[in-house]
Design a protein around this motif. Sequence first.
Motif, mmCIF file in Angstrom:
data_model
loop_
_atom_site.group_PDB
_atom_site.id
_atom_site.type_symbol
_atom_site.label_atom_id
_atom_site.label_comp_id
_atom_site.label_asym_id
_atom_site.label_seq_id
_atom_site.Cartn_x
_atom_site.Cartn_y
_atom_site.Cartn_z
ATOM 1 N N ALA A 1 0.835 -1.211 0.000
ATOM 2 C CA ALA A 1 0.000 0.000 0.000
ATOM 3 C C ALA A 1 0.869 1.260 0.000
ATOM 4 O O ALA A 1 0.570 2.229 -0.708
ATOM 5 N N LYS A 2 1.947 1.246 0.780
ATOM 6 C CA LYS A 2 2.849 2.422 0.803
ATOM 7 C C LYS A 2 3.468 2.646 -0.576
ATOM 8 O O LYS A 2 3.562 3.779 -1.061
ATOM 9 N N ARG B 1 0.821 4.133 -2.865
ATOM 10 C CA ARG B 1 0.602 5.557 -2.548
ATOM 11 C C ARG B 1 1.783 6.410 -3.001
ATOM 12 O O ARG B 1 1.607 7.538 -3.463
ATOM 13 N N ASP B 2 2.998 5.884 -2.864
ATOM 14 C CA ASP B 2 4.183 6.622 -3.303
ATOM 15 C C ASP B 2 4.171 6.881 -4.810
ATOM 16 O O ASP B 2 4.797 7.834 -5.285
ATOM 17 N N GLY C 1 1.452 7.637 -6.267
ATOM 18 C CA GLY C 1 0.427 8.659 -6.471
ATOM 19 C C GLY C 1 -1.001 8.148 -6.549
ATOM 20 O O GLY C 1 -1.894 8.887 -6.966
ATOM 21 N N TYR C 2 -1.236 6.897 -6.124
ATOM 22 C CA TYR C 2 -2.583 6.330 -6.208
ATOM 23 C C TYR C 2 -3.148 6.080 -4.809
ATOM 24 O O TYR C 2 -2.498 5.428 -3.984
ATOM 25 N N ASP C 3 -4.349 6.601 -4.536
ATOM 26 C CA ASP C 3 -5.038 6.280 -3.289
ATOM 27 C C ASP C 3 -5.435 4.817 -3.322
ATOM 28 O O ASP C 3 -5.780 4.290 -4.384
ATOM 29 N N CYS C 4 -5.420 4.173 -2.166
ATOM 30 C CA CYS C 4 -5.732 2.738 -2.168
ATOM 31 C C CYS C 4 -6.381 2.314 -0.872
ATOM 32 O O CYS C 4 -6.347 3.021 0.129
ATOM 33 N N THR C 5 -7.000 1.148 -0.910
ATOM 34 C CA THR C 5 -7.531 0.500 0.289
ATOM 35 C C THR C 5 -6.855 -0.858 0.426
ATOM 36 O O THR C 5 -6.455 -1.466 -0.567
ATOM 37 N N PHE D 1 -6.878 -0.180 -5.870
ATOM 38 C CA PHE D 1 -6.754 1.242 -6.220
ATOM 39 C C PHE D 1 -7.286 1.471 -7.633
ATOM 40 O O PHE D 1 -7.498 0.538 -8.397
ATOM 41 N N THR E 1 2.784 0.463 -12.175
ATOM 42 C CA THR E 1 2.783 -0.414 -10.995
ATOM 43 C C THR E 1 3.485 -1.741 -11.291
ATOM 44 O O THR E 1 4.188 -2.279 -10.432
#
Length: 380
Positions: A19-20, A23-24, A26-30, A38, A48
């Motif tokens: 997840a980190k 996010r690094d 640039g994508y929001d995720c769950t 994401f 990715t």
Amino acid sequence: MKQYTLIATAAMGLEALVAKEVRDLGYDCTVDNGKVIFKGDAAAICRTNLWLRTADRIKILVGEFKATTFEELFQQTKAIPWGDYLPENAEFPVVGKSVKSKLFSVPDCQSIVKKAVVEKMKEHYGISSSWLDENGAKFKIEVALLKDVAQITIDASGAGLHKRGYRASQGEAPLKETLAASLVLLTNWNPSKPFVDPFCGSGTIPIEAALIGQNIAPGFNREFVSEGWEWIGQDAWNRARDEVEGLANYDQPLDIAGFDVDHRMIGIAKENAFEAGLGELIQFKQMQVADFTTQKEYGVIVGNPPYGERLGDRPDVEKMYKEMGKAFSDLDTWSIYMLTSHEGFENLYGKKATKKRKLFNGFIKTDLYQYWGKRPPKKG
């Protein structure tokens, strides 16, 4: 730009790291068990795949629905706009799994999904023959049922992301590259510090550390199945690869060493490092852990030592853990991270860990024992 729901699959215990990384980029995720979800465009599929060090693979979620009968599974699968993803001559094998679901027969679920996709493709492309050629680009479809909810995905990676393309040879029980990268990312190491792996085997941990240290994308040296998909296009892949090349810091000096008691493994590690283009950056040497000494300060040691899983190996392994504890006892400015399934490790090593983290090495339940060294004094 069309947005897709993407899934980065992860080994148990590594979801937060994946997840980190997402996010690094640039994508929001769950975060869910074994996966990170994401949204992203076609470029996100390329980026990715190339950049994620700790994920197992990238999948595109194309459908999710409740299915307790084969008719429901067929109709809902057929309702997916397959023509948006699959060309007329797509090769599309179907794999599956089912957990705690009424539709428990995986071969039957695969067959139903295959039939539904075929029917939709024939409608979309106006095909009158009873079969499709399937001689084009590959799109591996997966139907995964969990508690009667079906998830239909397309694999965008091909070979798992742990297959970096640099492993020319390996030993008996090689550490997966994704887990090796995770072990490095779980430490306080940065490229200005010395880094040592005293049980380097085929060199995976030092190689992953060097890739991280020079910000080299782990997928730079390999191909992905989605590179053959027309709707992503070669331009998107070229832009993603240009980004990878532009962000790599090949001039970053590194102090990385790998040791192993087996001279054959040192030869294999050197070969793999050269295959990764890092041969000049990592020092490999035959040495047993009991002989390790250093005058350097504020370094990091990461190791995946033998676990003593076989009873016959246990006495030697336990003796080696004691010798390691003595060899490392004066390294108070070094941080030490050891992965093992041996529950008596701390007693044998002679010191209680600052922190323990549960991880799985394949199917083996292990702990990462973390010993944090003193911090360097603040500059100025």
